[in-house]
Design a protein around this motif. Structure first.
Motif, PDB file in Angstrom:
ATOM      1  N   UNK A  17     -14.580   0.330  -4.848  1.00 30.56           N
ATOM      2  CA  UNK A  17     -14.038   1.639  -5.238  1.00 30.56           C
ATOM      3  C   UNK A  17     -13.180   2.288  -4.153  1.00 30.56           C
ATOM      4  N   UNK A  18     -13.339   1.841  -2.909  1.00 30.37           N
ATOM      5  CA  UNK A  18     -12.605   2.503  -1.828  1.00 30.37           C
ATOM      6  C   UNK A  18     -11.102   2.246  -1.943  1.00 30.37           C
ATOM      7  N   UNK A  19     -10.719   0.999  -2.223  1.00 31.33           N
ATOM      8  CA  UNK A  19      -9.305   0.647  -2.441  1.00 31.33           C
ATOM      9  C   UNK A  19      -9.254  -0.055  -3.788  1.00 31.33           C
ATOM     10  N   UNK A  20      -9.327   0.696  -4.872  1.00 31.62           N
ATOM     11  CA  UNK A  20      -9.546   0.055  -6.177  1.00 31.62           C
ATOM     12  C   UNK A  20      -8.452  -0.936  -6.584  1.00 31.62           C
ATOM     13  N   UNK A 660      -0.762  -2.353   6.924  1.00 30.10           N
ATOM     14  CA  UNK A 660      -1.790  -1.329   6.736  1.00 30.10           C
ATOM     15  C   UNK A 660      -2.787  -1.338   7.891  1.00 30.10           C
ATOM     16  N   UNK A 661      -3.248  -0.175   8.296  1.00 32.22           N
ATOM     17  CA  UNK A 661      -4.272  -0.067   9.326  1.00 32.22           C
ATOM     18  C   UNK A 661      -3.679   0.147  10.699  1.00 32.22           C
ATOM     19  N   UNK A 662      -4.492   0.068  11.753  1.00 33.08           N
ATOM     20  CA  UNK A 662      -5.911  -0.275  11.677  1.00 33.08           C
ATOM     21  C   UNK A 662      -6.817   0.892  11.269  1.00 33.08           C
ATOM     22  N   UNK A 663      -6.329   2.128  11.327  1.00 26.52           N
ATOM     23  CA  UNK A 663      -7.231   3.239  10.983  1.00 26.52           C
ATOM     24  C   UNK A 663      -7.582   3.205   9.495  1.00 26.52           C
ATOM     25  N   UNK A 671      -3.915   1.874   0.283  1.00 27.48           N
ATOM     26  CA  UNK A 671      -4.654   1.254  -0.819  1.00 27.48           C
ATOM     27  C   UNK A 671      -4.546  -0.251  -0.848  1.00 27.48           C
ATOM     28  N   UNK A 672      -4.182  -0.840   0.266  1.00 28.43           N
ATOM     29  CA  UNK A 672      -3.925  -2.278   0.285  1.00 28.43           C
ATOM     30  C   UNK A 672      -4.510  -2.918   1.530  1.00 28.43           C
ATOM     31  N   UNK A 692       2.588   9.692  -0.646  1.00 27.89           N
ATOM     32  CA  UNK A 692       3.320   8.944   0.390  1.00 27.89           C
ATOM     33  C   UNK A 692       2.396   7.908   1.031  1.00 27.89           C
ATOM     34  N   UNK A 693       2.924   6.724   1.228  1.00 28.32           N
ATOM     35  CA  UNK A 693       2.153   5.660   1.875  1.00 28.32           C
ATOM     36  C   UNK A 693       1.543   4.674   0.898  1.00 28.32           C
ATOM     37  N   UNK A 694       1.436   5.057  -0.357  1.00 27.77           N
ATOM     38  CA  UNK A 694       0.770   4.209  -1.357  1.00 27.77           C
ATOM     39  C   UNK A 694       1.531   2.887  -1.546  1.00 27.77           C
ATOM     40  N   UNK A 695       0.788   1.809  -1.510  1.00 29.66           N
ATOM     41  CA  UNK A 695       1.429   0.482  -1.624  1.00 29.66           C
ATOM     42  C   UNK A 695       1.871   0.195  -3.054  1.00 29.66           C
ATOM     43  N   UNK A 696       2.975  -0.533  -3.171  1.00 24.89           N
ATOM     44  CA  UNK A 696       3.424  -0.997  -4.491  1.00 24.89           C
ATOM     45  C   UNK A 696       2.619  -2.210  -4.944  1.00 24.89           C
TER      46      UNK A 696
END
Ligand code: CEZ
Length: 795
Positions: A17-20, A660-663, A671-672, A692-696
């Protein structure tokens, strides 16, 4: 919540559920499968065009692979329902459709397999997916183990969606003799001329079971009943599924096994799911994979998994790095080359890749399978017109035709030829490719690759207006910038700049291949082009993006939306148009107006309404795709340009933002998982910070070879050249040390880079001998070298 496995072979996510939408992908020679952490799947196979065997529940439009695909309750997927026969409790693995919170959950994305481990109500389920190398089918293993202290009576139901196959004809039934569900359809068509193609299609979807099921259901509606997908009546209300079929009804492939497990006991199952032409082929697949064994007693299923793993491992990169940033190391060593390999091997599952994509994908392949890249360049050049023009797409199959965006005339394709070829030459030194004779699409005459590319360059030189600016027609690199120049006058600022860069790159190749006169000619024209660029496109603080049919400059300071575009900025550093002063100005403008925590945006501010003299790019949602996302392909060009001019701090900062990351916060927002670079992260940071930032989540992207070049030519400075390997690292200020294993023209180099206080310039030692010009020469294949690079601490 996320971590690489200890051996770094997998990347694990510990929550559904964290990165659905967290996802991974596998591919082979015929298919691609994109799976997410919750069990949803999109799979396509080639026949020769991409087709599906597990469909959506309603009529689907045929289209190219899309970013930000929505998932919904009936989305195609692969699931296992588990029912406790005594308590009646039900959960499903990996997570959908029941959505019961598990006690333990792991989604492990591997290079050649995907694994889900779910522990719920005292039962442990492991599902894993792999592919064979050649066949379009999925190899599934399912294990169910009793972790509770008491014996358990269970029913388990593998549920593979088949979906709405066709409005003409669809059905399905269980075949005792095949131990398989086979669903049948006819791909819809209307013209009788299409019949000859349709009749060859693999229009059946099968699920073969290794172990005989107790019952099954092939009718989606009957299975679900009033309980619906989250608690199907077939499971909730029946001891046994009804063994039903589907007769012009939506099929589903559901099996039931009834098992009694003592504490600690485990049962294992295998399934094969995929498309087939007929029942005979299903029988063949069953015997190849499950019934026959080889001399070592191994069956086809296990052998195929092993062979597939070997195939994926052939896609190794050319560097293995150890830096102060372990997350960067993990991505570069394990996932980046894999993504490049996927592109080079599958051409994104198209039979008519866009010419610029095809060339750039094989720029990447130059690092992995240079022979494949070489052939690809020749294939592309055979489809060039004798006037030098490159087509919009490259046809890869005799039945293929130019589709979708390839029916829209773009003017940039020629530019990519020298750029992509230069990487191939750097890596291989195979200048013989320039002497290969190839024909043209519209002429019997054969000419050398060298002449072909000269013609492409002359085509660019001529496709210009009276000012010397390159026409854009209905698009350049930016596909949806389709209305700047459709009346025949509009010009592309970026393309003009890119042309100057292409001329310079080509001039370099001309020099290295004994054509100094041509080199001079192209260098002179590059310089002239740069002057024109500065005369017409410099806007005071940055470069304009273009000039429309009505002679309106855009991408300039007076524009309210689309004031600044990234591409002309980066490429003007590559082409040499921007002098030191312009460079500082435009870099400042980029930092101030385009940089976000997720990378640099493609343009800003994003357009919020149609601009009819720019085109449909302005109609995309602000911050998505080309309308101001962090479009990683464009961001990678910019980073590459920064390295080219030695701006290593900005370059590294932006490069790191691609992964993505590391934080954790950053990973959740994107989300990826860091197992691929998506084509974009949402931008419009100033306008829509929430998204903003959401992966495609779209892993098809020209970004990856450019990132690899940023690492090889830029950050680690280990670029090939005519004489050998040029060592010129640009480590960021924060790094004291890094080491790289570099495979280069058959040799292996063990390179240690160290910052040394008080040094004036970089010093390179190969096997303890100082290399004065920093170029390692005479490297012998199959030899290993120890290289030490001392770098002044101040730079
Ligand atoms: O396609 C990519 C192309 O494959 O867009 C890039 C372009 O350089 C690549 O060659 C930038 O435009 O038509 C559309 O609106 C699509 O958005 C395409 O532009 C885009 C797709 O996202 C790729 O899947």
């Amino acid at each position: 919540m996320i971590r690489p496995s200890e051996d770094q072979e997998f990347y694990e996510l510990l929550s559904p559920t964290a990165l659905p939408k967290a996802s991974g992908f596998l591919w082979n020679e015929k298919m691609m499968i994109h799976v997410n952490c919750r069990g949803y799947v999109v799979a396509q196979f080639m026949q020769p065009e991409p087709a599906k065997y597990s469909h959506a529940p309603n009529l689907e439009a045929k289209t190219f692979m899309q970013p930000e695909q929505p998932y919904y309750a009936h989305h195609p997927g692969r699931f296992l329902y588990v029912k406790d026969e005594e308590s009646g409790e039900v959960f499903s693995a990996p997570y959908e459709p029941v959505r019961e919170q598990a006690d333990q959950y792991t989604f492990a994305i591997g290079k050649s397999s995907m694994v889900w481990r779910v522990e719920c109500k005292g039962i442990h389920v492991e599902m894993s997916l792999s592919l064979p190398r050649e066949d379009a089918l999925e190899l599934w293993r399912v294990k169910v183990k009793n972790l509770s202290g008491a014996p358990r009576k269970l029913s388990i139901y593998p549920y593979f969606t088949v979906g709405y196959m066709s409005w003409m004809n669809q059905s399905g039934q269980y075949h005792e003799d095949l131990q398989a569900i086979v669903c049948t359809s006819i791909t819809p068509y209307q013209k009788y001329q299409d019949y000859s193609k349709i009749k060859e299609f693999s229009d059946k979807t099968f699920l073969i079971a290794e172990r005989k099921p107790a019952a099954w259901e092939v009718n989606q509606e009957v299975f679900e009943g009033e309980g619906g997908i989250t608690m199907p009546s077939g499971i909730r209300d029946q001891e046994l599924l009804s063994k039903g079929d589907a007769r012009y009804e939506t099929p589903a492939a559901v099996l039931q096994y009834r098992i009694e497990l003592a504490p600690g006991e485990e049962e294992a199952y295998r399934f094969i799911f995929g498309p087939a032409r007929d029942e005979e082929q299903v029988a063949q697949i069953r015997s190849n994979y499950l019934l026959n064994t080889n001399a070592d007693g191994e069956d086809g299923f296990t052998a195929a998994e092993r062979e597939y793993d070997r195939y994926i491992r052939e896609g190794r990169g050319r560097i293995e790095i150890a830096t102060p940033d372990p997350d960067l190391d993990n991505f570069v060593n394990h996932w980046l080359p894999r993504q490049m390999y996927y592109h080079g091997q599958t051409n994104r599952l198209t039979t008519d890749p866009q010419t610029r994509n095809f060339l750039q994908d094989h720029m990447g392949m130059s690092y992995i399978k240079p022979q494949t890249a070489r052939e690809a360049f020749l294939i592309a050049l055979r489809q060039q017109n004798a006037n030098g023009a490159m087509p919009d797409g490259i046809i890869l199959h005799k039945d293929a035709e130019l589709k979708y965006i390839n029916q829209v005339p773009h003017t940039d394709h020629c530019v990519w030829l020298p750029i992509c070829l230069s990487t191939y030459l750097d890596e291989t030194n195979d200048y013989s490719i320039l002497e290969e004779k190839v024909p043209y699409a519209d002429s019997e005459e054969t000419e050398s690759v060298f002449e072909h590319i000269n013609k492409a360059m002359f085509w660019l030189m001529n496709d210009r207006d009276e000012r010397g600016l390159n026409y854009i027609n209905q698009g350049d690199w930016c596909d949806p910038m389709n209305m700047v120049g459709y009346k025949g006058k509009g010009v592309s600022g970026w393309l003009t700049i890119a042309t100057a860069y292409a001329f310079n790159v080509w001039a370099g190749i001309c020099e290295s291949s004994g054509h100094p006169d041509k080199a001079k000619e192209f260098r002179a024209d590059a310089q002239k082009t740069n002057e024109v660029v500065n005369q017409y496109l410099w806007d005071g603080e940055w470069y304009a993006r273009g000039i429309t049919d009505d002679n309106v400059k855009f991408g300039i300071s007076t524009d309210r939306e689309g004031r600044i575009f990234i591409n002309p900025q980066g490429w003007s550093m590559l082409s040499g148009a921007a002098d030191q002063e312009k460079q500082s100005k435009l870099m400042r403008a980029v930092t101030e107006q385009l940089e976000t925590p997720y990378g640099v945006e493609k343009l800003a501010p994003s357009f919020t309404s149609m601009r009819e003299d720019v085109g449909r790019v302005t109609q995309k949602h602000p911050g998505s795709a080309e309308n101001g996302a962090v479009y990683n392909h464009a961001a990678a060009f910019y980073i590459y340009a920064l390295y080219t001019v030695g701006e290593k701090e900005d370059a590294y900062r932006l490069l790191r933002k691609m992964i993505p990351g590391p934080e954790l916060e950053d990973i959740v927002q994107r989300g990826q998982l860091p197992v691929f670079i998506p084509n974009y992260y949402r931008g419009a940071y100033g306008q829509f910070p929430r998204t903003a930032g959401r992966s495609s989540h779209l892993f098809n992207t020209g970004t990856v070879p450019w990132v690899y070049r940023c690492l090889i030519d830029g950050l680690f400075g280990l670029q090939g050249c005519k004489e050998g390997l040029q060592i010129k690292p640009q480590l960021p200020a924060g790094w004291k040390e890094a080491s790289v294993k570099r495979d280069f023209r058959g040799a292996r180099l063990h390179i240690v880079m160290k910052k040394v206080p008080g040094l004036d310039a970089i010093e390179v030692y190969a096997d303890d001998v100082l290399v004065t010009d920093g170029i390692l020469k005479d490297l012998q294949p199959d030899n290993e070298y120890q290289v030490l690079v001392n770098i002044p601490d101040e730079i």
